[in-house]
Design an enzyme around this catalytic site. Structure first.
Site, PDB file in Angstrom:
ATOM      1  N   THR A 111       0.864  -1.184   0.000  1.00  0.00           N
ATOM      2  CA  THR A 111       0.000   0.000   0.000  1.00  0.00           C
ATOM      3  C   THR A 111       0.899   1.232   0.000  1.00  0.00           C
ATOM      4  O   THR A 111       1.653   1.452   0.946  1.00  0.00           O
ATOM      5  CB  THR A 111      -0.896  -0.019   1.261  1.00  0.00           C
ATOM      6  OG1 THR A 111      -1.641  -1.234   1.247  1.00  0.00           O
ATOM      7  CG2 THR A 111      -1.830   1.171   1.288  1.00  0.00           C
ATOM      8  N   GLU A 128      -6.336 -10.215   6.846  1.00  0.00           N
ATOM      9  CA  GLU A 128      -5.684 -11.259   7.622  1.00  0.00           C
ATOM     10  C   GLU A 128      -6.774 -12.099   8.280  1.00  0.00           C
ATOM     11  O   GLU A 128      -7.823 -11.588   8.658  1.00  0.00           O
ATOM     12  CB  GLU A 128      -4.777 -10.645   8.694  1.00  0.00           C
ATOM     13  CG  GLU A 128      -3.517 -10.078   8.098  1.00  0.00           C
ATOM     14  CD  GLU A 128      -2.658  -9.344   9.111  1.00  0.00           C
ATOM     15  OE1 GLU A 128      -2.756  -9.622  10.312  1.00  0.00           O
ATOM     16  OE2 GLU A 128      -1.883  -8.474   8.681  1.00  0.00           O
ATOM     17  N   LYS A 141      -6.853   2.197  -2.963  1.00  0.00           N
ATOM     18  CA  LYS A 141      -6.577   1.391  -1.766  1.00  0.00           C
ATOM     19  C   LYS A 141      -6.742   2.232  -0.495  1.00  0.00           C
ATOM     20  O   LYS A 141      -7.375   1.806   0.477  1.00  0.00           O
ATOM     21  CB  LYS A 141      -5.152   0.835  -1.864  1.00  0.00           C
ATOM     22  CG  LYS A 141      -4.643   0.155  -0.617  1.00  0.00           C
ATOM     23  CD  LYS A 141      -5.401  -1.126  -0.296  1.00  0.00           C
ATOM     24  CE  LYS A 141      -5.026  -1.626   1.091  1.00  0.00           C
ATOM     25  NZ  LYS A 141      -5.728  -2.809   1.493  1.00  0.00           N
ATOM     26  N   ASN A 155      -9.644   1.754   2.572  1.00  0.00           N
ATOM     27  CA  ASN A 155      -9.352   1.571   3.998  1.00  0.00           C
ATOM     28  C   ASN A 155      -9.891   2.719   4.837  1.00  0.00           C
ATOM     29  O   ASN A 155     -10.404   2.506   5.935  1.00  0.00           O
ATOM     30  CB  ASN A 155      -7.848   1.402   4.221  1.00  0.00           C
ATOM     31  CG  ASN A 155      -7.423  -0.052   4.029  1.00  0.00           C
ATOM     32  OD1 ASN A 155      -8.255  -0.906   3.746  1.00  0.00           O
ATOM     33  ND2 ASN A 155      -6.154  -0.329   4.194  1.00  0.00           N
ATOM     34  N   HIS A 181     -19.702  -3.210  13.479  1.00  0.00           N
ATOM     35  CA  HIS A 181     -19.667  -3.835  14.799  1.00  0.00           C
ATOM     36  C   HIS A 181     -18.972  -2.893  15.764  1.00  0.00           C
ATOM     37  O   HIS A 181     -17.782  -2.608  15.608  1.00  0.00           O
ATOM     38  CB  HIS A 181     -18.931  -5.178  14.736  1.00  0.00           C
ATOM     39  CG  HIS A 181     -19.585  -6.138  13.786  1.00  0.00           C
ATOM     40  ND1 HIS A 181     -20.792  -6.740  14.080  1.00  0.00           N
ATOM     41  CD2 HIS A 181     -19.238  -6.555  12.557  1.00  0.00           C
ATOM     42  CE1 HIS A 181     -21.149  -7.493  13.050  1.00  0.00           C
ATOM     43  NE2 HIS A 181     -20.223  -7.393  12.106  1.00  0.00           N
ATOM     44  N   ALA A 182     -19.720  -2.427  16.727  1.00  0.00           N
ATOM     45  CA  ALA A 182     -19.120  -1.512  17.707  1.00  0.00           C
ATOM     46  C   ALA A 182     -18.095  -2.278  18.537  1.00  0.00           C
ATOM     47  O   ALA A 182     -18.248  -3.466  18.799  1.00  0.00           O
ATOM     48  CB  ALA A 182     -20.212  -0.946  18.597  1.00  0.00           C
ATOM     49  N   GLY A 199      -7.688  -1.274  14.865  1.00  0.00           N
ATOM     50  CA  GLY A 199      -6.232  -1.356  15.001  1.00  0.00           C
ATOM     51  C   GLY A 199      -5.714  -2.131  13.815  1.00  0.00           C
ATOM     52  O   GLY A 199      -6.334  -2.130  12.753  1.00  0.00           O
ATOM     53  N   CYS A 207      -3.007  -2.214   9.025  1.00  0.00           N
ATOM     54  CA  CYS A 207      -3.362  -1.379   7.869  1.00  0.00           C
ATOM     55  C   CYS A 207      -4.104  -0.092   8.217  1.00  0.00           C
ATOM     56  O   CYS A 207      -3.629   0.997   7.895  1.00  0.00           O
ATOM     57  CB  CYS A 207      -4.185  -2.198   6.882  1.00  0.00           C
ATOM     58  SG  CYS A 207      -3.191  -3.475   6.091  1.00  0.00           S
ATOM     59  N   LYS A 226      -2.176   2.980  10.007  1.00  0.00           N
ATOM     60  CA  LYS A 226      -1.115   3.630   9.220  1.00  0.00           C
ATOM     61  C   LYS A 226      -1.661   4.193   7.898  1.00  0.00           C
ATOM     62  O   LYS A 226      -1.209   5.234   7.430  1.00  0.00           O
ATOM     63  CB  LYS A 226       0.046   2.653   8.966  1.00  0.00           C
ATOM     64  CG  LYS A 226      -0.207   1.631   7.884  1.00  0.00           C
ATOM     65  CD  LYS A 226       1.034   0.814   7.579  1.00  0.00           C
ATOM     66  CE  LYS A 226       0.753  -0.270   6.565  1.00  0.00           C
ATOM     67  NZ  LYS A 226       0.412   0.195   5.219  1.00  0.00           N
TER      68      LYS A 226
HETATM   69  N1  NAD Z   1      -1.240  -7.327   6.268  1.00  0.00           N
HETATM   70  C1  NAD Z   1      -2.336  -7.082   5.590  1.00  0.00           C
HETATM   71  O1  NAD Z   1      -3.426  -7.534   5.921  1.00  0.00           O
HETATM   72  C2  NAD Z   1      -2.290  -6.225   4.346  1.00  0.00           C
HETATM   73  C3  NAD Z   1      -3.414  -6.174   3.507  1.00  0.00           C
HETATM   74  C4  NAD Z   1      -3.359  -5.402   2.350  1.00  0.00           C
HETATM   75  C5  NAD Z   1      -2.216  -4.687   2.067  1.00  0.00           C
HETATM   76  N2  NAD Z   1      -1.140  -4.727   2.906  1.00  0.00           N
HETATM   77  C6  NAD Z   1       0.050  -3.972   2.547  1.00  0.00           C
HETATM   78  O2  NAD Z   1       1.022  -4.870   2.017  1.00  0.00           O
HETATM   79  C7  NAD Z   1       2.344  -4.460   2.396  1.00  0.00           C
HETATM   80  C8  NAD Z   1       3.040  -5.573   3.152  1.00  0.00           C
HETATM   81  O3  NAD Z   1       2.351  -5.809   4.368  1.00  0.00           O
HETATM   82  P1  NAD Z   1       2.625  -7.098   5.269  1.00  0.00           P
HETATM   83  O4  NAD Z   1       1.636  -7.060   6.362  1.00  0.00           O
HETATM   84  O5  NAD Z   1       2.725  -8.286   4.396  1.00  0.00           O
HETATM   85  O6  NAD Z   1       4.103  -6.710   5.824  1.00  0.00           O
HETATM   86  P2  NAD Z   1       5.132  -7.628   6.621  1.00  0.00           P
HETATM   87  O7  NAD Z   1       5.878  -6.708   7.506  1.00  0.00           O
HETATM   88  O8  NAD Z   1       4.416  -8.812   7.196  1.00  0.00           O
HETATM   89  O9  NAD Z   1       6.111  -8.188   5.486  1.00  0.00           O
HETATM   90  C9  NAD Z   1       7.030  -7.415   4.788  1.00  0.00           C
HETATM   91  C10 NAD Z   1       8.259  -8.294   4.481  1.00  0.00           C
HETATM   92  O10 NAD Z   1       9.099  -7.615   3.561  1.00  0.00           O
HETATM   93  C11 NAD Z   1      10.441  -7.976   3.844  1.00  0.00           C
HETATM   94  N3  NAD Z   1      11.332  -7.021   3.176  1.00  0.00           N
HETATM   95  C12 NAD Z   1      11.495  -5.697   3.419  1.00  0.00           C
HETATM   96  N4  NAD Z   1      12.367  -5.162   2.550  1.00  0.00           N
HETATM   97  C13 NAD Z   1      12.773  -6.162   1.718  1.00  0.00           C
HETATM   98  C14 NAD Z   1      13.643  -6.243   0.588  1.00  0.00           C
HETATM   99  N5  NAD Z   1      14.300  -5.167   0.120  1.00  0.00           N
HETATM  100  N6  NAD Z   1      13.828  -7.428   0.011  1.00  0.00           N
HETATM  101  C15 NAD Z   1      13.182  -8.531   0.459  1.00  0.00           C
HETATM  102  N7  NAD Z   1      12.329  -8.514   1.509  1.00  0.00           N
HETATM  103  C16 NAD Z   1      12.123  -7.347   2.128  1.00  0.00           C
HETATM  104  C17 NAD Z   1      10.474  -7.976   5.365  1.00  0.00           C
HETATM  105  O11 NAD Z   1      11.553  -8.720   5.858  1.00  0.00           O
HETATM  106  C18 NAD Z   1       9.122  -8.588   5.707  1.00  0.00           C
HETATM  107  O12 NAD Z   1       9.208  -9.990   5.865  1.00  0.00           O
HETATM  108  C19 NAD Z   1       2.149  -3.182   3.219  1.00  0.00           C
HETATM  109  O13 NAD Z   1       2.282  -2.066   2.366  1.00  0.00           O
HETATM  110  C20 NAD Z   1       0.729  -3.289   3.705  1.00  0.00           C
HETATM  111  O14 NAD Z   1       0.145  -2.030   3.954  1.00  0.00           O
HETATM  112  C21 NAD Z   1      -1.151  -5.503   4.029  1.00  0.00           C
END
Ligand code: NAD
Length: 454
Positions: A122, A155, A207, A211, A254-255, A260, A263, A266
């Protein structure tokens, strides 16, 4: 198709495993060696239902592999996904794009042949332009296109969301890149998932808008819940009453203790900052963030009130730590602020969560952890339900009452119907469901007031 995924966290690993399951050949890359070693041993570093089996199945089929170095997987890939983290930048709340830009530099150095570089992380509007500039600067002769394909998975339901999405948004400026993306997602046409092709900037903003809208919905019903408590109304019935209107919808009404997670907090902050920078502030989202921040400590005050006005020297049992059920993710979980506020007020905390305790230990100090809900309640002055795990939906009230020092249950997720815990002799406090009597509203008074106004 050959696909490389840079960043193998919640999004990267799920996307990689699902693309492999569609039949593509995928390599998931991560800088974190422990993570990659664990994956190679067949261990999944996060808790996500169904992911372990999906990864194992596709590794066995030879479609999914793991690496710490991106050069080789990127060289052979037709599409390279950036799925690294974009946390809030310390101090100012902008999205920290350093991981994205670092990944772009590394990818650029390894590109060979026409490659579509896809930002799945994102990222604020305009980041794709910067990724393109970085790649062009690092590898002036590379043949590539930068595409935005934001991820909407949740998630806890990530695999189903990825395989049966409500929509796929692809922001691409280049016809050849659109064709590669269509081919990549072709298996989803069978599920009739609508694909929206947009400009790159539109996809990036979509996106954040999604959110921010969902966070607004949650905050709206939370404030309605507060009003319900004052006037003696039931927020769940209000939510149903408005949610059955198709224009509103029942989801995210849902109240509870405030949003938190990894996503919403931030992303709402980052959207606010972007909007301010462009001179188009989004006041409604600014208010949502402020209201939500205050709500978490307000939940601690609710617990304190339920305990008779003070928790000093008392032990509070907390059930549920993760920001929602079916994940081990503790990022920005409401439990963090609630527990800290209760500790500030002099309480000691014992907590239990089915999956989140390992991560919680790194974020919370002075918390004692129990091995199940009943051990958690044993000897406590009050029990607080913070996350609605299924395991907490049918608690044995008789047993809990015997274990607790005083039978006080604060249900911050409205898991139980009003009256149920009371039947077992509990003092039960939930969110937005006070009766007129509890709210202290004299119905006759209200009628008088209305008459006076007429
Ligand atoms: N978690 C969610 O539910 C969700 C849903 C939609 C979108 N997103 C977005 O997706 C993105 C990732 O979120 P996440 O929750 O999977 O993050 P995360 O922190 O679980 O995973 C990120 C991974 O990237 C790795 N990383 C960082 N720099 C790197 C590089 N140069 N080379 C290789 N690996 C590298 C880290 O070691 C880490 O394992 C974010 O922008 C988030 O906003 C997350």
């Amino acid at each position: 198709m050959r696909v490389a995924i840079i960043g193998s966290g919640y999004v990267g690993l799920v996307s990689g495993a699902c693309f492999a399951d569609f039949g593509h050949v995928v390599c998931c890359v991560d800088k974190d060696e422990t993570k990659i070693e664990a994956l190679r041993r067949g261990e999944i570093p996060i808790f996500e239902p169904g992911l372990s089996d999906l990864v194992a199945k596709n590794v066995r089929a030879g479609r999914l592999s793991f690496a710490t170095e991106l050069a080789e997987p990127v060289r052979t890939a037709e599409a390279v996904f950036i799925a690294v983290g974009t946390p809030s930048r310390r101090g100012d709340g902008f999205a920290d794009l350093s991981y994205v830009y670092q990944a772009a530099r590394e990818i650029a150095a390894a590109l060979e042949g026409y490659t579509v570089v896809v930002t799945k992380s994102t990222v604020p509007v305009g980041t794709g332009d910067e990724v393109e500039r970085i790649i062009r600067e690092t590898a002036p002769r590379a043949s590539f296109a930068v595409v935005s394909n934001p991820e909407f998975l949740r998630e806890g339901a990530a695999i189903a969301d990825f395989k049966r999405p409500d929509r796929i948004v692809i922001g691409a400026e280049d016809e050849r890149a659109r064709a590669v993306m269509s081919e990549l997602y072709r298996p989803l046409y069978l599920n009739q998932a609508p694909i929206l092709f947009t400009s790159r900037r539109t996809a990036e903003l979509t996106k954040y808008a999604a959110n921010a809208f969902l966070a607004t919905k949650i905050t709206f019903i939370n404030e309605i819940a507060d009003l319900c408590e004052k006037v003696g109304a039931n927020v769940q019935e209000v939510a149903r009453g408005i949610g059955l209107d198709n224009r509103i919808g029942t989801k995210f009404l849902h109240a509870g203790p405030g949003f938190g997670g990894s996503c919403f907090p931030k992303d709402t902050l980052a959207l606010i900052k972007t909007a301010q920078d462009y001179g188009a502030p989004i006041r409604i989202v600014e208010t949502v963030v402020a209201v939500n921040d205050q709500r978490k400590r307000a939940m601690a005050r609710k617990v304190i009130a339920a305990c008779g006005g003070s928790v000093r020297g008392k032990r509070i049992a907390i059930l549920g730590l993760t920001f929602k059920p079916n994940t081990d993710d503790m990022r920005e979980a409401p439990s963090l602020a609630i527990i800290t506020a209760l500790q500030d007020a002099g309480a000691t905390i014992r907590a239990y969560d089915p999956e989140g305790m390992e991560q919680a230990k790194r974020l919370l100090e002075g918390v004692d952890y129990a091995e199940d809900a009943y051990a958690c309640a044993d000897g406590a002055d009050a029990l607080v339900l913070v996350t609605e795990w299924d395991a907490f939906r049918a608690l044995d009230f008789a047993r809990l009452k015997r274990l607790l020092k005083s039978p006080i249950l604060v249900d911050l997720r409205n898991i139980y119907p009003p009256g149920e815990a009371e039947k077992h002799g509990f003092t039960y406090v939930s969110v937005g469901r006070a009766s007129a009597e509890e709210a202290g509203v004299e119905l006759i008074d209200l009628a008088e007031r209305r008459k006076a106004r007429l």
